[in-house]
Design an enzyme around this catalytic site. Sequence first.
Site, PDB file in Angstrom:
ATOM      1  N   HIS A  81      39.798  98.743  -3.327  1.00  0.00           N
ATOM      2  CA  HIS A  81      39.088 100.023  -3.229  1.00  0.00           C
ATOM      3  C   HIS A  81      38.951 100.430  -1.761  1.00  0.00           C
ATOM      4  O   HIS A  81      39.019  99.592  -0.863  1.00  0.00           O
ATOM      5  CB  HIS A  81      37.706  99.903  -3.878  1.00  0.00           C
ATOM      6  CG  HIS A  81      36.879  98.817  -3.258  1.00  0.00           C
ATOM      7  ND1 HIS A  81      36.274  98.969  -2.037  1.00  0.00           N
ATOM      8  CD2 HIS A  81      36.625  97.550  -3.664  1.00  0.00           C
ATOM      9  CE1 HIS A  81      35.651  97.853  -1.726  1.00  0.00           C
ATOM     10  NE2 HIS A  81      35.858  96.957  -2.687  1.00  0.00           N
ATOM     11  N   ASP A 363      38.991  92.892  -2.792  1.00  0.00           N
ATOM     12  CA  ASP A 363      39.538  91.908  -1.846  1.00  0.00           C
ATOM     13  C   ASP A 363      39.749  90.560  -2.556  1.00  0.00           C
ATOM     14  O   ASP A 363      40.759  89.893  -2.325  1.00  0.00           O
ATOM     15  CB  ASP A 363      38.639  91.762  -0.606  1.00  0.00           C
ATOM     16  CG  ASP A 363      37.191  91.430  -0.926  1.00  0.00           C
ATOM     17  OD1 ASP A 363      36.810  91.448  -2.115  1.00  0.00           O
ATOM     18  OD2 ASP A 363      36.430  91.145   0.022  1.00  0.00           O
TER      19      ASP A 363
END
Length: 464
Positions: A81, A363
């Site tokens: 994101h 991540d």
Amino acid sequence: MDILTALLLLVHLIPVSAAKDGVSSKSRKRLMPNPVTEPPVTDPVYEALLYCNIPSMAERSMEGHAPHHFKLVSVHVFIRHGDRYPLYTIPKTKRPEVDCTLVANRKPYHPKLEAFVSHMAKGPGASFESPLNSLPLYPNHPLCEMGELTQTGVVQHLQNGQLLRDIYLKKHKLLPHNWSTEQLYLETTGKSRTLQSGLALLYGFLPDFDWKRIYFRHQPSALFCSGSCYCPVRNQYLEKEQRRQYLFRLKNGPLDRTYGDMARIVDIPIKQLRAANPIDSMLCHFCHNVSFPCTRSGCIDMEHFKVIKAHQLDDERERREKKLYFGYSLLGAHPILNQTIDRMQRAAQGKKGELFTLYSAHDVTLSPILSALGLSEARFPRFAARLIFELWQDREKPREHSVRILYNGIDFTFHTSFCQDHHKRSPKHMCPLENLVHFVKRDMFVALDGNSTNYYDACHREGA
Ligand SMILES: *[C@@H]1O[C@H](CO)[C@@H](O)[C@H](O)[C@H]1NC(C)=O
Ligand SMILES: *[C@@H]1O[C@H](CO)[C@@H](O)[C@H](O)[C@H]1NC(C)=O
Ligand SMILES: *[C@@H]1O[C@H](CO)[C@@H](O)[C@H](O)[C@H]1NC(C)=O
Ligand SMILES: *[C@@H]1O[C@H](CO)[C@@H](O)[C@H](O)[C@H]1NC(C)=O
């Protein structure tokens, strides 16, 4: 160094995108990075700026490059994101003032921003698997909520989408004009920031897309492991990795003193400060050029930031050397890699199906995939990072298919463990799909423990 100086440093190091900012090519040249003056890769401020990924900086992009007799068959995109508001607050301090509404007169800006907002406003709930249909389709709070995507995050992915559009649609005609629902595979975790990032990328990729033809699936696991999430050995690796991380932190005296000093400034016990993961919040201040918080006892400052960020970088280095995270990553990334090669093989066989796959993730999704592929040179996933698998067909030998692996526009194909020795063994310019298939079906387990031959064995071995 203060934040302003750091940002100015960035502006001089990184070329500004000519197309998006109307900067002439002349002034663009002046801003090209100078390899001689570029700071060493471990400079914490420089690394933090790369992590922010502030839009307006163009980057090298190697997507879509192949010899002319190769045809692009399918593309598989994994994104983190975009820029988000922190997930944690530093206790007893004012949280950073960042506005999460989308407005044209605020930087960073993208020419498609307003059109994106109005297109989202038309979005029908039927395009989303539950519980995604309860999420807002774009950020909209004047004071960001925790973890909310910011305008920066939206612009980052509009740019990603537009870049992929220029390469894959305009240049390589990946999708026909009358593309159908089955040709796009879209999947996201259930956070508003991942759904909104996916939508922004999709909008940049297919402006004014037909809502009736898109469907976003929901992925409950950040590892995208679908029905294969149960893996006790993976969890053992993770526990050992967390222990390593803890012991490594204890060895860092300057880090301890920095936390001590910050805890004194905000007047809380050092333990409570550490638990509040202050770097998350400090990165937001840093990326948004908002000064670090102050109290009557002083200010958190750039020196604190540098010490913590430098520790993160050292920790990543030790993590790679100790291989515990690598073990975790092989098992964590296997299911999604397995699914990806499955899609690629079906596409290679000419079966009807996805031409473009988008996984909107975190991540903690991208990092294990990078580690499992052996990409130790790859940096930790920055905001709006993109990892792309391209599948190509040799028009001269239609049965032969090749893969390319790109991370943030850089071609890492020949750095992956499955193709790094390719040129020693083969005269072919491209990396064969079979290399990746063998890696995922077998070699990744051999790399793990020398003995397992499949995911189930590897996940359940005694005494791993
Ligand atoms: C798209 O158009 C082509 C030819 O123009 C046609 O053969 C194909 O069936 C169409 N596909 C869809 C999904 O309408
Ligand atoms: C950063 O913020 C300062 C004021 O706090 C402002 O003067 C400066 O122009 C900002 N820099 C950038 C690059 O936005
Ligand atoms: C890997 O993919 C195959 C299909 O090719 C499937 O049968 C198998 O269950 C998958 N394994 C895992 C662990 O996801
Ligand atoms: C592999 O399995 C064999 C037989 O089960 C065992 O003797 C050997 O120690 C194992 N090797 C590793 C690296 O685990």
